[in-house]
Scaffold this motif. Structure first.
Motif, PDB file in Angstrom:
ATOM      1  N   TYR A 102       0.875  -1.184   0.000  1.00 47.38           N
ATOM      2  CA  TYR A 102       0.000   0.000   0.000  1.00 47.38           C
ATOM      3  C   TYR A 102       0.907   1.226   0.000  1.00 47.38           C
ATOM      4  O   TYR A 102       1.603   1.495   0.987  1.00 47.38           O
ATOM      5  CB  TYR A 102      -0.917  -0.005   1.228  1.00 47.38           C
ATOM      6  N   LYS A 148      -0.605  13.816  -0.897  1.00 53.14           N
ATOM      7  CA  LYS A 148      -0.006  12.466  -0.910  1.00 53.14           C
ATOM      8  C   LYS A 148      -0.701  11.584  -1.924  1.00 53.14           C
ATOM      9  O   LYS A 148      -1.919  11.663  -2.091  1.00 53.14           O
ATOM     10  CB  LYS A 148      -0.170  11.820   0.468  1.00 53.14           C
ATOM     11  N   LEU A 150      -1.846   7.801  -2.876  1.00 55.41           N
ATOM     12  CA  LEU A 150      -2.141   6.537  -2.178  1.00 55.41           C
ATOM     13  C   LEU A 150      -2.565   5.502  -3.210  1.00 55.41           C
ATOM     14  O   LEU A 150      -3.527   5.729  -3.953  1.00 55.41           O
ATOM     15  CB  LEU A 150      -3.294   6.748  -1.187  1.00 55.41           C
ATOM     16  N   PHE A 158      -4.182   1.120   4.495  1.00 56.93           N
ATOM     17  CA  PHE A 158      -3.288   2.035   5.192  1.00 56.93           C
ATOM     18  C   PHE A 158      -2.845   1.314   6.472  1.00 56.93           C
ATOM     19  O   PHE A 158      -3.667   0.714   7.163  1.00 56.93           O
ATOM     20  CB  PHE A 158      -4.037   3.335   5.522  1.00 56.93           C
ATOM     21  N   HIS A 162      -5.572   5.432  12.835  1.00 61.36           N
ATOM     22  CA  HIS A 162      -4.926   6.568  13.484  1.00 61.36           C
ATOM     23  C   HIS A 162      -5.799   7.810  13.345  1.00 61.36           C
ATOM     24  O   HIS A 162      -6.801   7.786  12.629  1.00 61.36           O
ATOM     25  CB  HIS A 162      -3.585   6.849  12.786  1.00 61.36           C
ATOM     26  N   ASP A 164      -4.994  12.090  12.416  1.00 59.92           N
ATOM     27  CA  ASP A 164      -3.888  12.850  11.841  1.00 59.92           C
ATOM     28  C   ASP A 164      -3.232  13.765  12.872  1.00 59.92           C
ATOM     29  O   ASP A 164      -3.893  14.258  13.794  1.00 59.92           O
ATOM     30  CB  ASP A 164      -4.362  13.642  10.626  1.00 59.92           C
ATOM     31  N   LYS A 179     -12.557   2.322  -2.205  1.00 65.52           N
ATOM     32  CA  LYS A 179     -11.853   2.118  -0.929  1.00 65.52           C
ATOM     33  C   LYS A 179     -12.854   2.279   0.208  1.00 65.52           C
ATOM     34  O   LYS A 179     -13.714   3.170   0.165  1.00 65.52           O
ATOM     35  CB  LYS A 179     -10.738   3.166  -0.827  1.00 65.52           C
ATOM     36  N   PHE A 181     -13.690   3.175   4.119  1.00 67.60           N
ATOM     37  CA  PHE A 181     -13.201   3.846   5.327  1.00 67.60           C
ATOM     38  C   PHE A 181     -14.018   3.394   6.531  1.00 67.60           C
ATOM     39  O   PHE A 181     -15.238   3.227   6.427  1.00 67.60           O
ATOM     40  CB  PHE A 181     -13.347   5.367   5.196  1.00 67.60           C
ATOM     41  N   HIS A 242      -9.336   6.871  11.860  1.00 66.88           N
ATOM     42  CA  HIS A 242      -9.752   6.353  10.554  1.00 66.88           C
ATOM     43  C   HIS A 242      -8.800   5.272  10.076  1.00 66.88           C
ATOM     44  O   HIS A 242      -7.603   5.284  10.375  1.00 66.88           O
ATOM     45  CB  HIS A 242      -9.879   7.460   9.511  1.00 66.88           C
ATOM     46  N   ALA A 244      -8.334   2.817   6.320  1.00 69.26           N
ATOM     47  CA  ALA A 244      -8.790   2.723   4.933  1.00 69.26           C
ATOM     48  C   ALA A 244      -8.364   1.384   4.373  1.00 69.26           C
ATOM     49  O   ALA A 244      -7.229   0.950   4.577  1.00 69.26           O
ATOM     50  CB  ALA A 244      -8.161   3.850   4.116  1.00 69.26           C
TER      51      ALA A 244
HETATM   52  O1  LIG Z   1      -5.196   5.466   2.834  1.00 76.17           O
HETATM   53  C1  LIG Z   1      -6.004   6.324   3.075  1.00 76.17           C
HETATM   54  O2  LIG Z   1      -6.907   6.626   2.319  1.00 76.17           O
HETATM   55  C2  LIG Z   1      -5.887   7.063   4.405  1.00 76.17           C
HETATM   56  C3  LIG Z   1      -4.745   8.009   4.370  1.00 76.17           C
HETATM   57  C4  LIG Z   1      -4.467   8.580   5.702  1.00 76.17           C
HETATM   58  O3  LIG Z   1      -5.212   8.407   6.637  1.00 76.17           O
HETATM   59  C5  LIG Z   1      -3.272   9.383   5.920  1.00 76.17           C
HETATM   60  O4  LIG Z   1      -2.477   9.549   4.997  1.00 76.17           O
HETATM   61  O5  LIG Z   1      -3.088   9.885   7.054  1.00 76.17           O
END
Ligand SMILES: O=C(O)CCC(=O)C(=O)O
Length: 329
Positions: A102, A148, A150, A158, A162, A164, A179, A181, A242, A244
């Motif tokens: 991932y 970012k 993904l 992911f 966690h 952020d 995806k 969540f 969250h 994912a």
């Molecule tokens: O993979 C995802 O969509 C979550 C990304 C995420 O939570 C992060 O980058 O902090």
């Protein structure tokens, strides 16, 4: 505990209350209403058709990344570096039973800046962007928005459940594939068992098979679940847990939102006094952030109340509330 009891425990974990996250089409969710009803109240929402102008929605496939960036070596996950063509092979071979890699460590403007044109005009719901402000302390200043990339295959996820850092809100826009969540509200923090030495990450790593011997209070948590598809943007409010997980091979981008609604929490976190006693440098930092927050709040309200005026245009870059303001020198 025998096997039957164990199975019953897993079922009861899964029976924790599950609530769907609302989905609203962008045409029915003007930006100001989004701010008022979701950002200011710290509630999650999925915005459909959030970035209709993105050419990425047509061109970003796994093959596109393999063909155009295959030879580039990237950081895939913490400390793991690989050629993107190998990552993409792993992504395409990924299954629920044997999940592949991932990718979550590529910062687009830094590592693949040519991709930015495919994401233009920017998602207007990914603002305000105090991170872009020159008033932001250097450590947190991200002029580019820190977008970012993904990418994952079926069953990939992911790595951590966690919330952020910096008390930031997050917005993840799906470009290709689907995806899922799963979110938990900050009020349920005790039920998701944060790591003692890393309080923004949960000890639970598989939400479908939660070990109730280790995490007996988990069923008290309410799960907010949703699957997002191309063009849909998941708004994750500050301090919401969250995780994912990829449903079908997925490409998406993620950025953070910082403005008046999460600023006070940001100040508290960045001025946290872990050592005890009075620290003049922390007090000075707190004062600076309070004043900077007031200036940015004023600039945001000038842009909202007098859009298009020269004062809004010339000050907007101090805390852009939309992509146009961000481009103002
Ligand atoms: O993979 C995802 O969509 C979550 C990304 C995420 O939570 C992060 O980058 O902090």
């Amino acid at each position: 505990m025998n096997a039957v009891q164990e199975a019953a425990e897993v079922v009861s974990a899964q029976a924790a209350r599950i609530v769907p996250v609302p989905k609203i089409n962008a045409r029915d969710l003007p930006y100001e209403i989004f701010l008022r009803d979701y950002v200011a109240t710290n509630r999650p929402v999925v915005i459909q058709d959030a970035a209709p102008g993105w050419s990425a929605l047509k061109t970003w496939t796994p093959e596109y990344f393999k063909n155009n960036y295959g030879s580039q070596t990237v950081e895939v996950t913490y400390g793991v570096r690989q050629k993107l063509s190998d990552v993409m092979d792993g992504v395409l071979a990924s299954t629920a039973e044997k999940p592949g890699p991932y990718l979550h460590k590529v910062i687009i403007h830094q590592h693949m800046p040519a991709l930015l044109t495919d994401l233009s005009p920017e998602n207007t719901y990914a603002f305000p962007r105090r991170y872009c402000s020159p008033l932001m302390p250097k450590r947190f200043h991200r002029p580019d928005g820190y977008l970012k990339l993904l990418i994952g295959g079926v069953g990939g996820k992911f790595p951590l459940m966690h919330f952020d850092s910096d008390n930031a809100h997050a917005i993840i826009t799906e470009i290709y594939g689907d995806k899922e969540f799963v979110l938990f509200a900050p009020e349920d923090t005790a039920y998701v068992y944060p790591h003692e030495n890393s309080p923004a990450t949960s000890q639970i790593d598989d939400l479908d098979h939660v070990d109730l011997n280790r995490f007996p209070e988990f069923p008290k948590a309410t799960q907010y679940r949703v699957v997002i598809g191309p063009g849909e943007a998941m708004f994750v409010p500050s301090r919401w847990w969250h995780s994912a997980r990829v449903v079908t091979t997925s490409v998406s981008v993620c950025t953070n939102i910082m403005h008046s609604t999460n600023w006070a929490g940001f100040i508290d976190i960045s001025c946290e006094n872990t050592g005890g006693g009075i620290k003049p440098s922390l007090l000075a930092k707190r004062l600076y952030l309070l004043v900077a927050g007031m200036v940015m709040g004023l600039v945001e309200s000038i842009q909202r109340n007098w859009p298009g005026t020269s004062i809004a245009r010339s000050l907007g870059y101090l805390s852009p509330i939309n992509p146009e303001a961000r481009r103002t020198p």
